[in-house]
Design an enzyme around this catalytic site. Structure first.
Site, mmCIF file in Angstrom:
data_model
loop_
_atom_site.group_PDB
_atom_site.id
_atom_site.type_symbol
_atom_site.label_atom_id
_atom_site.label_comp_id
_atom_site.label_asym_id
_atom_site.label_seq_id
_atom_site.Cartn_x
_atom_site.Cartn_y
_atom_site.Cartn_z
ATOM 1 N N HIS A 37 0.772 -1.256 -0.110
ATOM 2 C CA HIS A 37 -0.128 -0.159 -0.032
ATOM 3 C C HIS A 37 0.847 1.292 0.116
ATOM 4 O O HIS A 37 2.128 1.165 0.391
ATOM 5 C CB HIS A 37 -0.947 -0.015 1.316
ATOM 6 C CG HIS A 37 -0.222 0.263 2.640
ATOM 7 N ND1 HIS A 37 0.567 -1.066 3.119
ATOM 8 C CD2 HIS A 37 0.229 1.173 3.469
ATOM 9 C CE1 HIS A 37 1.112 -0.294 4.225
ATOM 10 N NE2 HIS A 37 0.830 0.741 4.310
ATOM 11 N N HIS A 120 5.787 6.166 -0.834
ATOM 12 C CA HIS A 120 6.479 5.033 -1.269
ATOM 13 C C HIS A 120 5.751 3.734 -0.922
ATOM 14 O O HIS A 120 4.774 3.944 -0.436
ATOM 15 C CB HIS A 120 7.759 4.980 -0.380
ATOM 16 C CG HIS A 120 7.372 4.798 1.003
ATOM 17 N ND1 HIS A 120 7.214 5.803 1.823
ATOM 18 C CD2 HIS A 120 7.374 3.623 1.966
ATOM 19 C CE1 HIS A 120 7.259 5.657 2.942
ATOM 20 N NE2 HIS A 120 7.130 4.214 3.134
#
Length: 188
Positions: A37, A120
């Site tokens: 995620h 990220h």
């Protein structure tokens, strides 16, 4: 007391590409691909009343769907690497969504996020990985063709207290839509 955070889900085709980057790094604890995620805002351990208030407040977000681009790998932690991540290009819509979430969560009473937002996807948590091993890994696997996907919603995740890596549960989805669509939903 749930541990919550908001994030973007990673589509299956991008997850598959990222999962092929697993392995070959001593001291890495690889995140299960189903737990990939992009964290937008870590909330932390909170009581049930605050969790409900947060879940209700997040419906106020009024953002259009946008493209997210993953490009290359990096490590976090400097001289003591602690994670290997897929880098995400910090586009204007992504930064604006994160900033709006930050404002809304502060209005609920949460302290401001102490860290700068660096988009990220965490692929591995590192323990006792040497800088040289991480550098070698990144030089071999750090480049991959850019992957782009359309973010059409963000979600409120919960997790159990752990050292990271899941399992994560989607508690509530929040659709991203145009202003006209948002007005239509509010008036319906």
């Amino acid at each position: 007391m749930p541990r919550l955070f908001t994030g973007l889900e990673i589509p299956a085709e991008v997850t598959q590409t990222l999962s092929h980057l697993r392995g070959g790094l001593p001291g890495a604890r690889w995140v299960d691909p189903e737990n990939y995620h992009l964290t937008l805002r870590f909330i932390g351990d909170i009581d049930g009343v605050t969790a409900n208030e947060i879940a209700s407040t997040l419906f106020r977000v009024n953002r259009k769907p946008f493209e997210v681009q993953l490009q290359g790998l990096a490590s976090f932690g400097g001289r003591k690497p602690r994670a290997v991540v897929a880098s995400v290009v910090p586009s204007k819509p992504l930064i604006e969504l994160q900033a709006e979430l930050e404002r809304l969560l502060q209005r609920v009473g949460l302290d401001p996020e102490g860290r700068k937002f660096t988009p990220h996807v965490t692929l591995a948590w590192l323990r006792d990985a040497s800088c040289q091993d991480v550098a070698d890994y990144l030089s071999l696997r750090g480049y991959f063709p850019a992957k782009v996907f359309k973010a059409e919603r963000f979600v409120l995740y919960s997790s159990r207290a752990s050292t990271g890596g899941g399992p994560y549960v989607v508690e509530a989805p929040y659709e991203l839509r145009s202003a006209a669509e948002a007005r239509a939903v509010r008036t319906a």
